[in-house]
Design a protein around this motif. Structure first.
Motif, short mmCIF file in Angstrom:
data_model
loop_
_atom_site.label_atom_id
_atom_site.label_comp_id
_atom_site.label_asym_id
_atom_site.label_seq_id
_atom_site.Cartn_x
_atom_site.Cartn_y
_atom_site.Cartn_z
N SER A 1 0.57 -1.01 -0.05
CA SER A 1 -0.10 0.39 0.18
C SER A 1 0.62 1.28 0.26
O SER A 1 0.62 1.92 -0.88
N TRP B 1 -4.49 1.71 -7.19
CA TRP B 1 -4.17 1.70 -5.86
C TRP B 1 -5.43 0.54 -4.92
O TRP B 1 -5.54 -0.69 -4.41
N GLU C 1 -5.56 -3.33 -3.57
CA GLU C 1 -6.13 -4.09 -2.71
C GLU C 1 -7.31 -4.91 -2.75
O GLU C 1 -7.33 -5.55 -2.09
N ASP D 1 -6.34 -8.36 -0.92
CA ASP D 1 -7.26 -8.41 0.25
C ASP D 1 -9.25 -9.19 -0.04
O ASP D 1 -9.60 -8.08 -0.94
N THR E 1 -10.10 -3.76 2.58
CA THR E 1 -9.15 -1.64 2.34
C THR E 1 -8.69 -0.85 1.74
O THR E 1 -9.16 -0.68 1.39
N SER F 1 -12.13 1.33 2.42
CA SER F 1 -11.00 2.50 3.38
C SER F 1 -10.38 3.79 2.34
O SER F 1 -10.44 4.46 2.12
N VAL F 2 -9.40 2.76 0.96
CA VAL F 2 -8.60 3.85 0.19
C VAL F 2 -9.96 4.32 -0.78
O VAL F 2 -9.54 6.12 -0.80
N HIS G 1 -11.44 7.10 1.72
CA HIS G 1 -10.12 8.25 1.72
C HIS G 1 -10.13 9.01 0.78
O HIS G 1 -9.53 10.09 0.80
#
Length: 813
Positions: free
Chosen positions: A588, A628, A632, A636, A641, A644-645, A648
């Protein structure tokens, strides 16, 4: 919109900018010959960057004929009449000074004082300023710094405005790396600085992608007791928005208001021009449109160009056309024309009220805002991306009809058009017509075997050759000629006195990654080599490195090809990964240059690139976040994750686009959560755009990997019923779904029946085996993605030799 700045600070505008790079602070206090010698040997340098050109993918040829010869001018090349404007001894003296030792400088100064011919250029202030200004426009802009340094040591006392004329000339040539040292030299020689000089320095930091310096630049104003101006804050806000740093942009808007500069129409107009990297924001558009009556005509055109670009980025032609209509003069007579204040005639004879397709009722038309060359460049590039070349021909005719004079941006866009549409004769003829040397022009035509120059679609008289034009031709030249073609373009740049830029590096890296399939670490080595001298790393360069690594990571985890999925449902098939197990290619941290790299990683080549970007204060853009999300989704399977990215990215003020939703869908389908994938696709409507063929293809592939070809067919039919035509990947995914469960005859039938929907079916493959049929169909849809056979040892050595030659040529530009 800008968050938390209050009702007035939510939208504001910036100053145009471009790209940036590497900088060292200057310290040149000169007093006497000893100080002169010290300063000469410590001249600072900053690497430079410029706006990126459009990059596209091209197939890798099997054969690459030898290159035609090109006339090579001495390096560095001097403009026409270069030594005719000034005695040759003047230029020789400057060059001698740039490499002289302390003792040699003393002798050199003595010779200047003894020679009237030389003394008049270094001891008379205006003559020295004119000489420096001229040299700032040549291929050796560092000579301008040497002139100002040498003249000051010989008694010239310059004022800040003398430096400003030289700085302006450097900006016209986009020599941004030479500006900060000259601003520092001005402060040392004049004993003070000005807001205008410091604003030039800020602009250079932005153009060189030195965003980390922007947060401290106000300290320089305070140190020198200089009051920042509105333009100072506009530049700072613009730079932070271009760096996807919404919080810093908001902070400087607040500082601007505290300094006594309330947000006005120019601020709102500027914000929209720098907001593209964050995505389409209706409130930003609304504030900018409200500002149109209060700004000048040129600014109005830039505002509408930016808004049009934002809508075209999301494929919303209708909304873009509504704003394009603002640029069309009201039609009251077929012979009526509107005259541009600068003398350009905007004709409307026989033209529709939209440059693309739709029109507005006459009662809804707004006062005329004139289109410019940038307007047509935006539209041509958009139609290029859609491969709608027939509309470009009409668009160019419209541009000529209404009297808009094309510039280098239009020429570059047309070269891309002709390269993409197979008209090498037109593309190379446009480039050849812009060259100074007839020998070079003939070499360019011979490069792609063009025998006769066709009639050009536009008049290019008076349009100077720029690096953006050469960048537009570079992908096609490398497609046909490989690395030798890259050397050819480098020689043209040197012959014409043009420096490569960050976009040149981007085109070259894309070729190496997509066509030559070189390893990720080798890509980073090439990036360091090409960016070391005059350019710096940008986030777009990192994205190419990450894309290459991500492709390998996906193949390591999920494999590739039909057999990979079929092995899950067949008792006899087996799939063995060619990649080593238990080795993470990416983490990450690789996707966030602004974060802290606390944990060392095996792939130190990517880590070094991340650290270099971090030192420059560069932040991730929306393309980085899209990759990204894909990473992920691979690392995952729960996608905890990844979500969450995604949040974000939104918290940072970036608006998600199709790529982000598609990345989430791909992660959910690979995890087998088809319900969540369908929910993500439905949510795209709330984001302002409809699902496209790529999203449907992800869904079809997901059902295929689950062994449910019936659901894959249902999704395919739903897509077609929605008016979305299938493409090669969509049909390939559907056939793959049946192949995976052993329904080979159905997979073959799918290919044979749907093939004609995307392109003519080659009759010679009617009885071909399914494997050959599938591979041929897949290659026909994306020639640029074809996988090259492994190179022999001799071929590897030849490739490495050619790559070293290109990098050496690059250093000599």
């Amino acid at each position: 919109m800008l968050r938390g700045v209050g009702r007035h600070a939510k939208q504001a505008l910036l100053v145009p900018g471009k790209r940036h790079e590497h900088i060292h602070p200057s310290s040149c206090a000169l007093s006497g010959l000893h100080a002169l010698a010290l300063a000469k040997h410590h001249t600072p340098h900053i690497s430079q960057g410029t706006p990126l050109a459009h990059v596209y993918q091209v197939p890798c040829p099997d054969t690459r004929p030898s290159l035609p010869l090109i006339s090579r001018a001495p390096h560095p090349r001097s403009p026409a009449g270069y030594r005719g404007q000034f005695p040759s001894g003047v230029i020789d003296t400057i060059d001698a000074f740039s490499c002289a030792s302390k003792e040699e400088i003393v002798v050199l100064v003595s010779d200047i004082n003894a020679s009237f011919k030389l003394r008049r250029y270094f001891r008379q202030r205006e003559s020295a300023r004119r000489l420096a200004q001229f040299l700032a426009s040549t291929s050796r802009p560092s000579r301008a710094h040497s002139v100002m340094t040498l003249a000051h040591a010989l008694g010239c006392r310059f004022k800040p405005n003398h430096f400003e004329t030289v700085l302006h000339q450097l900006s016209l040539k986009e020599y941004w790396s030479s500006i900060p040292p000259l601003v520092s030299l001005a402060r040392d020689q004049c004993g003070k600085t000005t807001a205008r000089l410091l604003n030039w320095k800020i602009r250079a930091f932005i153009e060189c992608h030195r965003f980390g310096h922007l947060n401290h630049v106000i300290e320089e104003f305070a140190r020198d007791n200089v009051q920042p101006t509105r333009r100072t804050f506009h530049l700072l806000v613009s730079g932070h928005l271009r760096n996807q740093d919404l919080d810093s942009a908001k902070r400087f808007l607040q500082l601007m208001e505290k300094a006594g500069f309330p947000l006005d129409a120019s601020t709102h107009a500027l914000i929209v021009t720098a907001y593209r990297s964050l995505g389409l924001d209706p409130q930003v558009h609304a504030r900018a449109l409200e500002a149109l009556p209060h700004v000048d005509v040129r600014t109005s055109t830039r505002v509408l160009n930016s808004i049009i670009q934002h809508f075209l980025d999301v494929g919303d032609e209708c909304s873009a056309a509504k704003h394009i209509n603002r640029m069309i003069a009201p039609v009251t007579s077929r012979r009526e024309t509107a005259h541009h204040p600068g003398g350009t005639t905007i004709g409307v004879v026989g033209a529709r009220s939209s440059l693309i397709h739709s029109s507005l009722p006459s009662s809804e038309r707004t006062p005329v805002i004139h289109p410019d060359a940038a307007t047509f460049t935006i539209l041509i590039n958009y139609l290029n991306s859609r491969r709608q070349f027939h509309r470009i021909h009409k668009l160019v005719n419209r541009m000529v009809e209404i009297g808009v004079k094309p510039d280098a941006g239009v020429v570059a866009a047309l070269i891309r058009t002709y390269c993409l549409s197979g008209r090498d004769d037109m593309a190379m003829s446009l480039l050849a017509a812009m060259l100074d040397s007839d020998a070079d022009a003939r070499s360019v035509l011979a490069l792609l075997h063009v025998k006769d120059m066709p009639q050009l679609p536009i008049d290019i008289k008076g349009i100077g050759l720029t690096v953006h034009v050469l960048n537009a031709a570079l992908p096609r030249v490398m497609e046909v000629r490989g690395l030798s073609g890259a050397r050819f373009i480098m020689r043209i740049m040197r012959s014409e006195g043009i420096q490569s830029n960050a976009a040149t590096i981007e085109v070259f890296l894309n070729y190496l990654a997509r066509m030559e399939h070189i390893e990720t670490c080798r890509l980073t080595q090439v990036l360091r080599s090409t960016s070391r001298k005059v350019h710096g790393l940008t986030i777009r360069h990192l994205n190419i490195i990450l894309r290459s690594a991500l492709r390998r990571e996906k193949h390591r985890v999920h494999g590739s090809g039909w057999d990979t999925t079929a092995a899950k449902f067949s008792p006899t098939r087996r799939y063995t990964s060619a990649f080593p197990e238990n080795r993470n290619i990416l983490t990450s941290e690789n996707f966030d240059p602004s974060g802290s790299l606390r944990h060392p990683h095996d792939d130190s080549c990517i880590r070094s690139t991340i650290l270099a970007l971090s030192r420059k204060g560069i932040k991730s853009d929306r393309a980085t976040f899209a990759m990204w999300l894909r990473h992920e989704g691979i690392a995952d399977p729960t996608l905890g994750t990844a979500t969450s990215v995604f949040r974000h990215m939104i918290d940072k003020g970036m608006h998600p686009n199709r790529y982000h939703f598609t990345s989430l869908m791909d992660g959910f389908t690979r995890a087998g959560n088809m319900e969540a994938a369908e929910q993500v696709m439905r949510s795209t409507k709330a984001a302002g755009f409809e699902p496209d063929v790529v999203m449907w293809t992800v869904l079809i592939s997901g059902y295929g990997r689950k062994g449910e070809p019936g659901l894959a067919m249902r999704a395919f039919r739903t897509m077609v019923a929605a008016g979305i035509p299938p493409d090669v990947p969509a049909i390939d995914a559907l056939a793959h779904a049946y192949f995976a469960v052993g329904a080979y005859s159905v997979a073959r039938k799918v290919l044979l029946e749907l093939w004609p929907r995307v392109k003519p079916f080659p009759s010679e493959f009617k009885d071909a085996p399914l494997k050959q049929l599938a591979r041929t169909f897949r290659r026909s849809g994306n020639a640029g993605a074809t996988r090259r056979e492994s190179l022999t040892l001799q071929e590897q050595r030849s490739f490495n030799r050619k790559l070293r030659q290109v990098l050496q040529e690059w250093k000599e530009i």
